[in-house]
Design a protein around this motif. Structure first.
Motif, PDB file in Angstrom:
ATOM      1  N   SER A   1      16.100   6.303   0.769  1.00 12.58           N
ATOM      2  CA  SER A   1      14.734   6.016   0.335  1.00 12.58           C
ATOM      3  C   SER A   1      13.719   6.500   1.353  1.00 12.58           C
ATOM      4  O   SER A   1      14.004   6.599   2.556  1.00 12.58           O
ATOM      5  CB  SER A   1      14.549   4.516   0.086  1.00 12.58           C
ATOM      6  OG  SER A   1      14.768   3.783   1.286  1.00 12.58           O
ATOM      7  N   VAL A   2      12.544   6.827   0.860  1.00 12.08           N
ATOM      8  CA  VAL A   2      11.403   7.197   1.695  1.00 12.08           C
ATOM      9  C   VAL A   2      10.201   6.415   1.198  1.00 12.08           C
ATOM     10  O   VAL A   2      10.121   6.061   0.022  1.00 12.08           O
ATOM     11  CB  VAL A   2      11.108   8.709   1.645  1.00 12.08           C
ATOM     12  CG1 VAL A   2      12.238   9.514   2.274  1.00 12.08           C
ATOM     13  CG2 VAL A   2      10.852   9.175   0.216  1.00 12.08           C
ATOM     14  N   SER A   3       9.268   6.141   2.096  1.00 16.38           N
ATOM     15  CA  SER A   3       8.075   5.384   1.748  1.00 16.38           C
ATOM     16  C   SER A   3       6.867   6.304   1.868  1.00 16.38           C
ATOM     17  O   SER A   3       6.680   6.969   2.895  1.00 16.38           O
ATOM     18  CB  SER A   3       7.932   4.176   2.676  1.00 16.38           C
ATOM     19  OG  SER A   3       6.852   3.356   2.282  1.00 16.38           O
ATOM     20  N   ILE A   4       6.038   6.347   0.826  1.00 18.95           N
ATOM     21  CA  ILE A   4       4.938   7.295   0.741  1.00 18.95           C
ATOM     22  C   ILE A   4       3.603   6.566   0.829  1.00 18.95           C
ATOM     23  O   ILE A   4       3.363   5.593   0.102  1.00 18.95           O
ATOM     24  CB  ILE A   4       4.985   8.069  -0.594  1.00 18.95           C
ATOM     25  CG1 ILE A   4       6.402   8.556  -0.899  1.00 18.95           C
ATOM     26  CG2 ILE A   4       3.991   9.221  -0.584  1.00 18.95           C
ATOM     27  CD1 ILE A   4       6.949   9.547   0.079  1.00 18.95           C
ATOM     28  N   ILE A   5       2.703   7.034   1.688  1.00 16.49           N
ATOM     29  CA  ILE A   5       1.370   6.458   1.765  1.00 16.49           C
ATOM     30  C   ILE A   5       0.504   7.032   0.640  1.00 16.49           C
ATOM     31  O   ILE A   5       0.797   8.110   0.098  1.00 16.49           O
ATOM     32  CB  ILE A   5       0.710   6.719   3.134  1.00 16.49           C
ATOM     33  CG1 ILE A   5       0.522   8.228   3.380  1.00 16.49           C
ATOM     34  CG2 ILE A   5       1.523   6.087   4.260  1.00 16.49           C
ATOM     35  CD1 ILE A   5      -0.302   8.534   4.614  1.00 16.49           C
ATOM     36  N   PRO A   6      -0.566   6.350   0.252  1.00 18.35           N
ATOM     37  CA  PRO A   6      -1.403   6.814  -0.857  1.00 18.35           C
ATOM     38  C   PRO A   6      -1.929   8.233  -0.681  1.00 18.35           C
ATOM     39  O   PRO A   6      -1.999   8.995  -1.655  1.00 18.35           O
ATOM     40  CB  PRO A   6      -2.545   5.791  -0.880  1.00 18.35           C
ATOM     41  CG  PRO A   6      -1.942   4.547  -0.319  1.00 18.35           C
ATOM     42  CD  PRO A   6      -0.993   5.031   0.739  1.00 18.35           C
TER      43      PRO A   6
ATOM     44  N   THR B   1      -0.580  10.871   0.901  1.00 19.58           N
ATOM     45  CA  THR B   1       0.479  11.846   0.615  1.00 19.58           C
ATOM     46  C   THR B   1       0.784  11.883  -0.872  1.00 19.58           C
ATOM     47  O   THR B   1       0.980  12.954  -1.454  1.00 19.58           O
ATOM     48  CB  THR B   1       1.749  11.499   1.407  1.00 19.58           C
ATOM     49  OG1 THR B   1       1.446  11.498   2.802  1.00 19.58           O
ATOM     50  CG2 THR B   1       2.855  12.510   1.138  1.00 19.58           C
ATOM     51  N   LEU B   2       0.812  10.716  -1.504  1.00 21.04           N
ATOM     52  CA  LEU B   2       1.099  10.651  -2.934  1.00 21.04           C
ATOM     53  C   LEU B   2       0.042  11.411  -3.737  1.00 21.04           C
ATOM     54  O   LEU B   2       0.369  12.182  -4.644  1.00 21.04           O
ATOM     55  CB  LEU B   2       1.155   9.191  -3.385  1.00 21.04           C
ATOM     56  CG  LEU B   2       1.709   8.934  -4.776  1.00 21.04           C
ATOM     57  CD1 LEU B   2       3.192   9.281  -4.848  1.00 21.04           C
ATOM     58  CD2 LEU B   2       1.491   7.464  -5.171  1.00 21.04           C
ATOM     59  N   GLY B   3      -1.213  11.230  -3.371  1.00 19.30           N
ATOM     60  CA  GLY B   3      -2.302  11.839  -4.124  1.00 19.30           C
ATOM     61  C   GLY B   3      -2.485  13.317  -3.891  1.00 19.30           C
ATOM     62  O   GLY B   3      -3.036  14.020  -4.746  1.00 19.30           O
ATOM     63  N   GLU B   4      -2.022  13.803  -2.735  1.00 18.51           N
ATOM     64  CA  GLU B   4      -2.245  15.207  -2.369  1.00 18.51           C
ATOM     65  C   GLU B   4      -1.030  16.089  -2.599  1.00 18.51           C
ATOM     66  O   GLU B   4      -1.036  17.258  -2.209  1.00 18.51           O
ATOM     67  CB  GLU B   4      -2.665  15.288  -0.895  1.00 18.51           C
ATOM     68  CG  GLU B   4      -3.969  14.595  -0.569  1.00 18.51           C
ATOM     69  CD  GLU B   4      -5.157  15.229  -1.280  1.00 18.51           C
ATOM     70  OE1 GLU B   4      -5.183  16.473  -1.359  1.00 18.51           O
ATOM     71  OE2 GLU B   4      -6.040  14.483  -1.756  1.00 18.51           O
ATOM     72  N   THR B   5       0.018  15.567  -3.222  1.00 15.81           N
ATOM     73  CA  THR B   5       1.242  16.336  -3.448  1.00 15.81           C
ATOM     74  C   THR B   5       1.745  16.097  -4.871  1.00 15.81           C
ATOM     75  O   THR B   5       1.237  15.227  -5.588  1.00 15.81           O
ATOM     76  CB  THR B   5       2.353  15.940  -2.455  1.00 15.81           C
ATOM     77  OG1 THR B   5       2.804  14.606  -2.749  1.00 15.81           O
ATOM     78  CG2 THR B   5       1.862  15.993  -1.011  1.00 15.81           C
ATOM     79  N   VAL B   6       2.764  16.871  -5.253  1.00 18.57           N
ATOM     80  CA  VAL B   6       3.313  16.725  -6.607  1.00 18.57           C
ATOM     81  C   VAL B   6       4.083  15.415  -6.782  1.00 18.57           C
ATOM     82  O   VAL B   6       4.470  15.084  -7.908  1.00 18.57           O
ATOM     83  CB  VAL B   6       4.227  17.916  -6.978  1.00 18.57           C
ATOM     84  CG1 VAL B   6       3.437  19.215  -7.010  1.00 18.57           C
ATOM     85  CG2 VAL B   6       5.422  18.014  -6.050  1.00 18.57           C
TER      86      VAL B   6
ATOM     87  N   ASN C   1       0.813  -1.220   0.000  1.00 20.36           N
ATOM     88  CA  ASN C   1       0.000   0.000   0.000  1.00 20.36           C
ATOM     89  C   ASN C   1       0.845   1.268   0.000  1.00 20.36           C
ATOM     90  O   ASN C   1       0.317   2.365   0.219  1.00 20.36           O
ATOM     91  CB  ASN C   1      -0.936   0.018   1.215  1.00 20.36           C
ATOM     92  CG  ASN C   1      -0.190   0.202   2.522  1.00 20.36           C
ATOM     93  OD1 ASN C   1       0.986  -0.160   2.614  1.00 20.36           O
ATOM     94  ND2 ASN C   1      -0.860   0.756   3.514  1.00 20.36           N
ATOM     95  N   ALA C   2       2.135   1.157  -0.257  1.00 21.10           N
ATOM     96  CA  ALA C   2       3.018   2.320  -0.238  1.00 21.10           C
ATOM     97  C   ALA C   2       3.807   2.386  -1.544  1.00 21.10           C
ATOM     98  O   ALA C   2       3.849   1.436  -2.328  1.00 21.10           O
ATOM     99  CB  ALA C   2       3.980   2.236   0.948  1.00 21.10           C
ATOM    100  N   VAL C   3       4.422   3.555  -1.765  1.00 18.24           N
ATOM    101  CA  VAL C   3       5.314   3.739  -2.903  1.00 18.24           C
ATOM    102  C   VAL C   3       6.657   4.205  -2.365  1.00 18.24           C
ATOM    103  O   VAL C   3       6.717   5.178  -1.606  1.00 18.24           O
ATOM    104  CB  VAL C   3       4.761   4.762  -3.912  1.00 18.24           C
ATOM    105  CG1 VAL C   3       5.755   4.988  -5.040  1.00 18.24           C
ATOM    106  CG2 VAL C   3       3.423   4.286  -4.476  1.00 18.24           C
TER     107      VAL C   3
END
Length: 221
Positions: free
Chosen positions: A157-162, A164-169, A116-118
């Motif tokens: 590396s950093v891990s991004i939750i959905p 944060t990914l959807g609400e930022t560039v 569930n992360a990127v």
């Protein structure tokens, strides 16, 4: 001061430049509710000052120092950017201490989905930044407060939750793109104190030095 919690994605309406200076006109909605001339706004993590404000946009100046040390020089009309107003006194402190003083840029090496992360892997443009980048430490990328997952000799590396990914560039970033990096200010101050030698009298220099032995003797390490 900022917290690294992005309020909205703005769109560059217009840009004028000459040499290493720029004037950006940025379209926004949410942050315009109380934005005034002279207010600070983090634009992709860079602290800039609103020089003019209208109902749906504001203008900022980018000076040569900022131009050289950030990815703002890559912006074109239509570019999207993360926006955050300066933290209000008494507001919630949801991220970490972000100054909007970018230390440099990095190149995104890979973007990989992990359940569930990127996970973004990034190479800084300066090896000197690695001393401030530690696993589980805070880091700011394009103005976003994030936690470092891993580091190597060449990347972190950093891990991004959905959300944060959807609400930022970050949702538009791809391998090869650049990203602004601001390291944790606490680490920078500690590093400065450990290596400071002063410019005053010998007595002042001696009293201001902090060594690893001093920290160990006082229970800090």
């Amino acid at each position: 001061m900022f917290t690294g919690l992005i309020e909205e994605i703005g769109v560059l309406r217009g840009v004028s430049s000459g040499g290493e200076m720029m004037v950006l006109n940025i379209g926004a909605s949410l942050i315009m509710s109380d934005l005034k001339i002279g207010d600070s706004v983090a634009v992709n993590g860079v602290c800039l000052t609103a020089t003019s404000v209208s109902e749906h946009s504001f203008t900022v100046d980018v000076m040569p120092q900022t131009y050289r040390n950030s990815n703002l020089k890559e912006l074109r009309s239509g570019s999207r950017m993360n926006l955050e107003r300066a933290m209000a006194a008494g507001g919630r402190f949801g991220g970490h201490i972000v100054q909007g003083h970018v230390d440099g840029t990095g190149e995104i090496r890979s973007v990989k989905r992990e359940q569930n992360a990127v996970v973004f892997e990034i190479t800084p443009d300066r090896n000197s930044l690695f001393k401030y980048i530690i696993p589980k430490g805070s880091i700011t990328l394009d103005g976003i407060s994030l936690t470092v997952v891993n580091t190597s000799s060449a990347a972190f590396s950093v891990s991004i939750i959905p959300h944060t990914l959807g609400e930022t560039v970050l949702t538009h970033k791809r391998p090869g793109d650049s990203i602004n990096i601001e390291c944790d200010v606490l680490g920078k101050y500690v590093d400065h104190l450990l290596h400071y030698r002063g410019t005053g009298s010998e007595e002042e220099e001696s009293s201001s030095r902090i060594s690893r032995d001093f920290l160990a003797a006082n229970g800090f390490v």
